[in-house]
Design an enzyme around this catalytic site. Structure first.
Site, mmCIF file in Angstrom:
data_model
loop_
_atom_site.group_PDB
_atom_site.id
_atom_site.type_symbol
_atom_site.label_atom_id
_atom_site.label_comp_id
_atom_site.label_asym_id
_atom_site.label_seq_id
_atom_site.Cartn_x
_atom_site.Cartn_y
_atom_site.Cartn_z
ATOM 1 N N GLU A 96 0.813 -1.230 0.000
ATOM 2 C CA GLU A 96 0.000 0.000 0.000
ATOM 3 C C GLU A 96 0.839 1.269 0.000
ATOM 4 O OE1 GLU A 96 -2.813 0.035 3.227
ATOM 5 O OE2 GLU A 96 -4.251 -1.073 2.030
ATOM 6 N N GLU B 163 -6.979 -7.331 -0.183
ATOM 7 C CA GLU B 163 -7.467 -7.231 1.199
ATOM 8 C C GLU B 163 -8.935 -6.848 1.200
ATOM 9 O OE1 GLU B 163 -5.260 -4.748 3.928
ATOM 10 O OE2 GLU B 163 -3.338 -5.459 3.139
HETATM 11 C C1 GAL Z 1 -4.275 -2.091 5.271
HETATM 12 C C2 GAL Z 1 -2.932 -2.771 5.479
HETATM 13 C C3 GAL Z 1 -3.083 -4.014 6.334
HETATM 14 C C4 GAL Z 1 -3.883 -3.711 7.551
HETATM 15 C C5 GAL Z 1 -5.227 -3.132 7.136
HETATM 16 C C6 GAL Z 1 -6.113 -2.755 8.286
HETATM 17 O O1 GAL Z 1 -4.094 -0.770 4.940
HETATM 18 O O2 GAL Z 1 -2.372 -3.123 4.242
HETATM 19 O O3 GAL Z 1 -1.819 -4.497 6.667
HETATM 20 O O4 GAL Z 1 -3.185 -2.794 8.314
HETATM 21 O O5 GAL Z 1 -5.028 -1.971 6.426
HETATM 22 O O6 GAL Z 1 -6.364 -3.838 9.083
#
Ligand code: GAL
Length: 821
Positions: free
Chosen positions: A177, A246
């Site tokens: 990210e 994600e």
């Molecule tokens: C994203 C990140 C993850 C985790 C998530 C929130 O931005 O890539 O590692 O932090 O947010 O749980």
């Protein structure tokens, strides 16, 4: 000649075992076939090797194709060039467990992880190297990043774990990210991301590399999306498939915060919509969140529990209905994999956020009917038929005729977890405690540490993050006749200590931590000084180092000042700036140095006068392991803040005295409408960590004989309420329309009774069902008792033939049932 033979042999071996992973604009291809891939995040250090096979197996049974994990640099390289891959950190064993289960793996090397993990996964020694700036074109940083990344790749290659070598890893990730924060890094940020891409590419892993949230990801990096919804995401290259790395199944917790919940309907909706709009890879972040053992929680203020409201709960239990409803979705998506990845796509817009997407191949068509309207159901006419698509849902029709799945219609049971007392103990609720004080004499009265400086330092710089604790001590001298002696003065400390304790001449004068969502504050207290030498001892405690944001590595932690004492005596005002005083530093506490948490530690513990509400106190008790296999938790109710160990294993920081505020929890949680982390919260006005529970993995316990619990209590608490319990399914419920088949299961234990059953229009929720205005005259509970009681699971065909046909004024009839496990 020799080399040709070698080459031929190499080709024959690799062609037998290698899997060719590639992609086109539509999907990831495996051995030339486009794939629908469903993946779930399980971070290996957030559970134990003993738990991994079961978690991964449950992932597979839940319809996943792949397991995704980050690699946690600071866990593996806690000291520069000294590595740890033992126990929970055995990355290779984790990957092999995935392979043994026949699943693929997605390896997000980063090495920046974020992940609510301490310092985002970066080692603090890295920060303390001269001239260091993370995540930009800083030579020292790039060298270290390359060193670690290369080492991980080499380790994995040595074990032949990349798909190109016949292993399970189909994708690898570099950075994480970066696109979200790269603005402040300017041109260097752009150059850095190119360097990352080249560096990764040069490692020759034989599978595609991904970069998430990176619109300018250089080819051949695949840029992917992260978020609660990714249906609108468009990759930056026509040859990059639409991938979601994600999909947040819930959210994380901070001390003092509430419990987040993302509804099952909404997670399913987001996935179905993503596939409706051409997505072909979805990873759940998290599928199993687990536990931030030891000091691994990020921060500041991330809790020990990383449950995440994921399909598998913190302890590894199925979280139902989330797990089951998504499993059904995965089955449907897999069943139409060919159509989804090869079919021609056409869409019909019905207005009012309703649409149909048709995937058509020569063999047949599959359809998605989507309704993004959060208020009204949509009626869609398609090929002469009419379909009702509930608000905020997607219906999937594998043959474009019959509805196989709707994201808002849950036909999976809801499981209610219960806690059982530890039956291995005669009097399960009372542990016998012994105690000892933390020895602080040197610090509180002498102000004597390990090193001195005439400056206030950031905590990371002094401790290298070897401990949560850092003493900052100084002395202030007053002459006998000084008019300020014995007068009330004020001590004012500008602090970024996550928790700060202030002692003057051996007495505690107060403690403080930042308010929710902040991390700096001013500590101000009245204090009286004596003539001669006065010792000011400040104990600064970290609760997880920052893990997110541009230049997050330089967010201060500890006491960076300034620190003043001020006094007013008649017309005279004095202001003493102590910031450049001689400060003596000491990392860690005595009890930690002496490893009081180790079972074999031969220190003096007293069973007499066990104190309550005493700051800086060690407690110890022995207990028997709860019988059976259900996950074990320890309820730390009554305690303040500190750290707990079971048989020398650090089970994490605890802080049940931190109560979340009263507001912000709505009684009703509506799955309709976009989810965000403040929606559907529970636990207002309660200690943050759910049920005060802390996970004690079975592998930390001796099944036979004694076990030891050690607590270090900072704030002062009452250990008499602490108890060990097990967690298991207590009852299961269903609330489904007729013409569905519902399975009730007590997770490998027999169903013992039917507590409630009604067929008609029952009301309420699991645990509080009530009869409605219409109900079948048949004895629904009797029918279900016969079908289910005594069995580990039973499948119920919800039909009028079985349950009768009550007149519910034309409305569809429902069966509500609650069964006790
Ligand atoms: C994203 C990140 C993850 C985790 C998530 C929130 O931005 O890539 O590692 O932090 O947010 O749980």
């Amino acid at each position: 000649m020799v080399s040709l033979r070698f080459l031929l042999c190499f080709l024959c071996v690799s062609s037998v075992y290698a899997t060719i992973v590639s992609h086109d604009g539509r999907a990831i291809t495996i051995d030339g076939h486009r794939r629908v891939l469903l993946s779930g995040s399980i971070h290996y250090p957030r559970s134990t090797p003993e738990m991994w096979p079961d978690l991964i197996k449950k992932g597979k049974e839940g319809g996943l194709d792949a397991i995704e994990t980050y690699v946690f640099w600071n866990a593996h390289e806690p000291t520069r060039r000294q590595y740890d891959f033992s126990g929970k950190l055995d990355l290779i064993r984790f990957l092999k467990t995935i392979q043994d289960e026949g699943l693929y793996a997605v390896l997000r090397i980063g090495p920046y992880a974020c992940a609510e993990w301490n310092y985002g996964g970066f080692p603090v020694w890295l920060h303390n190297m001269p001239g260091m700036v993370f995540r930009t074109t800083n030579k020292a940083y790039m060298d270290e990043m390359q060193n670690f990344t290369t080492m991980i790749v080499d380790m994995v290659k040595k074990e032949k774990l990349f798909a190109s070598q016949g292993g399970p890893i189909i994708l690898a990730q570099i950075e994480n990210e970066y696109g979200n924060v790269m603005g402040p890094y300017g041109e260097s940020g752009k150059a850095y991301i190119k360097w990352c891409a080249n560096m990764a590419q040069s490692l020759d892993v034989g599978v595609p590399w991904i970069m998430c949230q990176q619109n300018d990801a250089p080819q051949p990096m695949l840029n992917t999306c992260n978020g609660f919804y990714c249906d609108n995401f468009v990759p930056n290259n026509p040859n990059t498939p639409k991938m979601w790395t994600e999909n947040w199944t819930g959210w994380f917790k901070q001390w003092g915060g509430k419990n987040p919940h993302r509804t099952t309907e909404d997670v399913a909706f987001s996935v179905a919509r993503f596939f409706q709009r051409g997505g072909t890879f979805n990873n759940y972040y998290m599928y199993h969140g687990g536990t931030n053992f030891d000091r691994t929680a990020g921060g500041p203020y991330i809790t020990t529990s990383y449950d995440y409201d994921a399909p598998l709960d913190e302890y590894g239990n199925l979280s139902q209905p989330k797990y089951g409803h998504l499993k059904q979705l995965h089955d449907v998506l897999h069943s139409i994999e060919k159509t989804l990845t090869y079919g021609n796509i056409s869409t019909i817009d019905f207005g009012n956020s309703a649409s149909a997407t048709i995937y058509k191949t020569e063999e047949g068509s599959s359809c998605f009917f989507g309704n993004g309207n959060e208020n009204s159901d949509a009626t869609i006419s398609f090929q002469g038929e009419s379909y009702v698509v509930p608000a905020w849902s997607v219906t999937i029709l594998p043959d474009c005729k019959n509805e196989a799945y709707n994201t808002a219609k849950i036909t999976t049971q809801t499981s209610m977890m219960v806690k059982k007392p530890n039956e291995a103990e005669d009097t399960p609720s009372t542990l016998k405690w012994s105690w000892r004080p933390e020895n602080m004499d040197n610090f509180l009265l002498k102000g004597k540490g390990e090193s001195t400086q005439t400056q206030l330092f950031d905590q990371k710089v002094v401790t290298n993050d070897q401990s949560d604790y850092l003493w900052y001590m100084t002395t202030v001298k007053f002459k006998k006749r000084d008019p300020f002696v014995g007068k009330t003065m004020s001590l004012r400390i500008n602090s970024t200590a996550h928790v700060l304790y202030v002692f003057v001449n051996g007495n505690i004068i107060g403690y403080q931590h930042a308010e929710n969502g902040k991390f700096n504050y001013v500590f101000e207290k009245d204090v009286k000084f004596k003539s001669g030498r006065n010792v000011i001892a400040l104990l600064s405690i970290t609760v997880g180092l920052a893990n997110y944001g541009a230049f997050f590595e330089s967010k201060p932690a500890g006491i960076t000042g300034p620190i003043f004492i001020t006094g007013i005596n008649g017309d005279e005002t004095i202001v003493k700036d102590l910031s450049a005083h001689k400060w003596s530093y000491k990392t860690g506490l005595n009890g930690f140095d002496n490893q009081l948490f180790r079972t074999e530690a031969m220190s003096k513990w007293s069973v007499e006068n066990v104190p309550f509400n005493r700051t800086m106190t060690w407690y110890k008790a022995t207990f028997k392991s709860p019988l059976g296999n259900d996950p074990v938790v320890v309820d730390l109710m009554g305690l303040g803040k500190g750290t707990a160990w079971v048989n020398g294993n650090n089970i994490g920081r605890y802080w049940p005295s931190f109560i979340s505020s009263e507001n912000g929890c709505d009684a009703k949680c509506n799955y309709r409408g976009a989810y965000h982390a403040e929606k559907c919260l529970t636990n207002c006005g309660e200690p943050t960590q759910r049920w005060y529970m802390y996970h004690v993995p079975r592998s930390f316990l001796n099944a036979e004989g004694d076990n030891t619990l050690v607590l270090f209590e900072e704030m002062g608490g009452n250990p008499s309420l602490v108890s060990f319990q097990t967690t298991r399914v207590g009852s299961v419920c269903a609330n489904v329309y007729e013409k569905t088949i519902i399975e009730l299961s007590c997770d490998r234990k027999p169903i013992s009774a039917i507590k409630f059953a009604s067929f008609g229009n029952p009301d309420g929720n699991c645990g509080s069902f009530e009869k409605g205005t219409c109900e079948s005259s048949k004895n629904t509970a009797d029918i279900l008792t016969q079908e289910c009681v005594g069995k580990e699971k039973c499948s119920i065909d919800v039909s009028t033939e079985k349950f009768g046909a009550p007149d519910c004024s034309g409305a569809p009839r429902r069966l509500a049932v609650e069964a006790i496990c």
